[in-house]
Design an enzyme around this catalytic site. Structure first.
Site, PDB file in Angstrom:
ATOM      1  N   GLN B 214     -18.010  33.058  35.139  1.00 32.81           N
ATOM      2  CA  GLN B 214     -17.975  32.231  36.335  1.00 32.81           C
ATOM      3  C   GLN B 214     -18.493  33.075  37.492  1.00 32.81           C
ATOM      4  OE1 GLN B 214     -16.270  28.806  36.075  1.00 32.81           O
ATOM      5  NE2 GLN B 214     -17.004  29.362  34.029  1.00 32.81           N
ATOM      6  N   GLY B 255     -10.139  22.805  40.427  1.00 34.00           N
ATOM      7  CA  GLY B 255     -11.018  23.401  39.429  1.00 34.00           C
ATOM      8  C   GLY B 255     -12.286  24.006  40.018  1.00 34.00           C
ATOM      9  N   HIS B 256     -13.065  24.638  39.153  1.00 32.93           N
ATOM     10  CA  HIS B 256     -14.281  25.318  39.607  1.00 32.93           C
ATOM     11  C   HIS B 256     -15.331  24.321  40.112  1.00 32.93           C
ATOM     12  CE1 HIS B 256     -15.862  25.436  35.162  1.00 32.93           C
ATOM     13  NE2 HIS B 256     -15.547  24.233  35.534  1.00 32.93           N
ATOM     14  N   ASN B 257     -16.048  24.751  41.122  1.00 30.95           N
ATOM     15  CA  ASN B 257     -17.144  23.965  41.721  1.00 30.95           C
ATOM     16  C   ASN B 257     -16.673  22.756  42.527  1.00 30.95           C
ATOM     17  OD1 ASN B 257     -18.738  25.688  40.165  1.00 30.95           O
ATOM     18  ND2 ASN B 257     -19.034  24.189  38.546  1.00 30.95           N
TER      19      ASN B 257
END
Lengths: 351, 351, 351
Positions: B214, B255-257
């Site tokens: 990531q 969460g990511h993004n």
């Protein structure tokens, strides 16, 4: 945006990337082209590597900034000439490997303090045993009789309980805690993870609830990853087990005596109640609850926000509360929607 | 009950309170009356200030202990004479301002140790840069190359990762961790918050799941507040962003993004899955899940316990799993209730 | 499997166990038989004690390894002769007592470092007051004016805020934090628990949300247990209260001003929103949400994954979202299932 201050890229030639991933570089003359970064095909910057995992992304190749893409053989002739092709049968897996090669510090949580070995600001019990190349950062605490394998890192503020055994190349994240557990190799515990505290066991009843001492352990097998602030209780009278390669997201609760198989995926805010058993390759989507004492078969897939209150067959695909086959759930929701729509059109008359 | 040992009140005159809040004190002769505390009108103690935000609370004024109330002009003539009136168009906002004035130590999480500057029990990497008036408490750890702005506090046991930048007048709560992030000014991260650890990204499949490094960051804009033990993962290939003034409750997973707009409210145990985008002024009630990759328009309001699996228009008001317009949900539940009731009355015959 | 390296058993004679639990050992000649461990009847190892709480487990006695069982008088004649009988009216409660006797170190979370008293690696403010036999482990921080009662333990990395009062024989777990709170005796706070941070209070509206200072406290009564990474916010203008003997599981959120009665059970990932009031002996199953400002009567039982949006009568048994009587929920799900089944059989024609 990737910030080089955080992830220090290590540029690699296409030749090196092909070798590391087992891909075939179609144009051998491009072997020395240098790849500096990576990204999905629609957003891949200059000098990057990307991948085509699904034909619907092929049109993005027209405008991609990527120098090269991992791609299945069958789509190779749809890649524009200016983009180099690395043929691979599993393009996304190959891409993941390349990404870790290019950004090695992003592939495993890094120490934060720059200290090497055991920090003078850490507490390590005299009876603890540390193999070589162990890092114990400032604020970390290693309990009596604990053992930490070669190359493992105990990051800032993490706590390892008495007699816990941690394998090799494992990372115990910032402010995490591990008690009454055996943890394998190449495990990643993210910040704030709680392993091995008491399961939730009480002899309930009038007059109050009496605590049932929890005398089991937690076994975490190799290559497990557990997300930030997730919790795994130790067993009451058998071990809580997280099987090899299983990946658990943030804020997940795993109850006492739960046995999870190999290579499962459990997404954020899900909960698995006491003594439930999951097979291998089970997928549990976010915010799903699995009640205690049930069995979920290998490869079962459970949709988000579900409540599973019965055993599931291997390969079952369910969703909803109570969980039902996905097709039934879709059908049910269509029927309910249609009922509401009808009631609206003629509603005021019949109600 | 407010305990002076915890929140040390700073009594203020009505004149001072009017000036600080922009309210108009109707009775200028009351300007020097001293306000020592605050409370809702039905429970306001002696010498307190209160507010009327909703006419249904007007009857409580008869017996309130409050010395004065913030109140909209239109209700002023319904306030008993013995209660002073501070006219304000947004009485609850004015009350909030007054409360922070009276209890300044409750308006921002306070250091706990009484140390000033950098504790001798903290670890600060040599390459870290601290502006003036920074407090770093016992047990805190500041990583290499990190930068902490003027007036910011890193409370006991908190960990700031390498190269992280923290703005001014920001508080990083007890045992919280911040990695791979840029954090703005006047941000509050409550105890145990986890920012910037790896997103949940794997190339899944038979043979096990391969970790996808990531390489994004987390951007937390000014005036954001994030509740205890909540988690915000860094982006995989773009940044995770929490927009200005957004307030997140405890045990929330981002969460990511994910990109969250300005002035959103996200309540406890909610989860926003990877790559979802929320507009401005979105309200997400407790235990709601938003699936990955969808867009929620500005001002949308999502009821508690919902599962949102589709894009939402600006201003949408939805609830349920799958989420539907609130009116439809109410209608659907009425219909289901009615079906169950009918089945009970004639049930044994027809089943 | 119990690992003696973690829980160091203390073998006891049946006579000792009978005395400690108030059970009657039917065969007085067995008084000196030694019990070394414990387990459920179907998995009880050699030299163990077990229990029969439910007649359906009686058949397991044929092959149990247990030396003795706690058992209600009425089942005594169904126990095989080779198994000794400890008659007790509440066999599981007696078993729980015996378990704590045999495994005293599993009955309360233990210190991990082997240090006694106050660790030289801890920070204790000069103005803090510690009674005798207090343990403060490495990395722990005790704020100004805090008071810790006799026999209480503040484990590694835990933080006690300024002026907090902790009773006697209480355990504050690893990396937990306690702020603005009065905590009773014999309380267990598991690792990562967050007590007393700001409640989630804002004066919302266009222009952004203004923080409402939270000036209440948290009161945790005796014999409360709170699971790993759970969060309890302090009150906004009254106290948040967790009543005597209440047991809260992992990752539970308790909002500001919530008042929970005595001997409640709240299971993992549940949330109780601000200003809700629960009576005594309420059971809230996992992932359930209780909205703000409602009242739940004594002894109410709420099934898993529910959303409770209305007051509940004492003794109510509800489940679902919105929560309804359990019987109605079962009926509703049967009806829905039947509708889906019908639609399948004749479906393609009528849709």
């Amino acid at each position: 945006m990737t910030d080089p201050s955080f992830f220090d890229p290590k540029p690699r030639s296409l030749e090196e990337i092909a070798a590391a991933t087992g891909a075939t570089l179609l144009n051998s003359q491009a072997a020395q082209k240098v790849i500096a970064t990576a990204g999905p095909v629609e957003a891949a910057p200059k000098d990057s590597i990307s991948f085509i995992d699904n034909p619907k992304y092929l049109p993005h190749l027209e405008q991609t900034g990527a120098t090269a893409v991992f791609c299945h053989e069958k789509y190779a002739d749809r890649v524009p000439k200016r983009v180099e092709i690395l043929v691979h049968s599993q393009p996304y897996k190959a891409y993941a490997t390349a990404l870790s090669l290019l950004f090695p510090t992003a592939a495993r949580p890094q120490p934060v303090t720059g200290e090497t070995g055991v920090s003078s600001h850490a507490f390590v019990a005299e009876s603890a045993k540390l193999e070589s190349n162990v890092i114990v950062e400032a604020g970390a605490v290693i309990g009596e009789g604990a053992a930490i394998g070669r190359g493992s890192h105990v990051l800032a503020g993490a706590v390892i309980g008495a007699n816990v055994q941690i394998g090799r190349n494992t990372t115990v994240g910032i402010n995490a805690s591990v008690l009454h557990a055996f943890v394998g190799d190449h495990v990643i515990l993210h910040p704030g993870v709680r392993i091995g505290q008491d399961g939730f066991g009480f002899a309930m009843g009038p007059g109050g609830h009496r605590k049932v001492a929890q005398i089991g352990r937690v076994i975490i097998q190799d290559h497990v990853e557990i997300g930030a602030n997730s919790t795994v209780d130790r067993g009451s009278n058998r071990d809580t087990v997280i099987g090899e390669g299983t990946k658990i997201d943030n804020l997940v609760q795993i109850g006492h005596n739960v046995v999870i198989g190999r290579h499962c995926i459990i997404v954020g805010l899900a909960g698995v109640a006491g003594s439930a058993t999951l097979g291998d390759y089970v997928v549990v989507a976010g915010q799903t609850g699995i009640v205690g004492h049930i069995k979920v078969g290998d490869g079962a897939q459970i949709g988000g926000g579900s409540g599973v209150n019965m055993n599931l067959e291997p390969g079952a695909k369910v969703i909803g509360t109570p969980a039902m086959p996905v097709r039934d759930w879709v059908k049910m929701n269509m029927m309910l929607k249609s009922m509401v729509a009808k009631s609206k059109s003629g509603g005021d008359k019949t109600e």
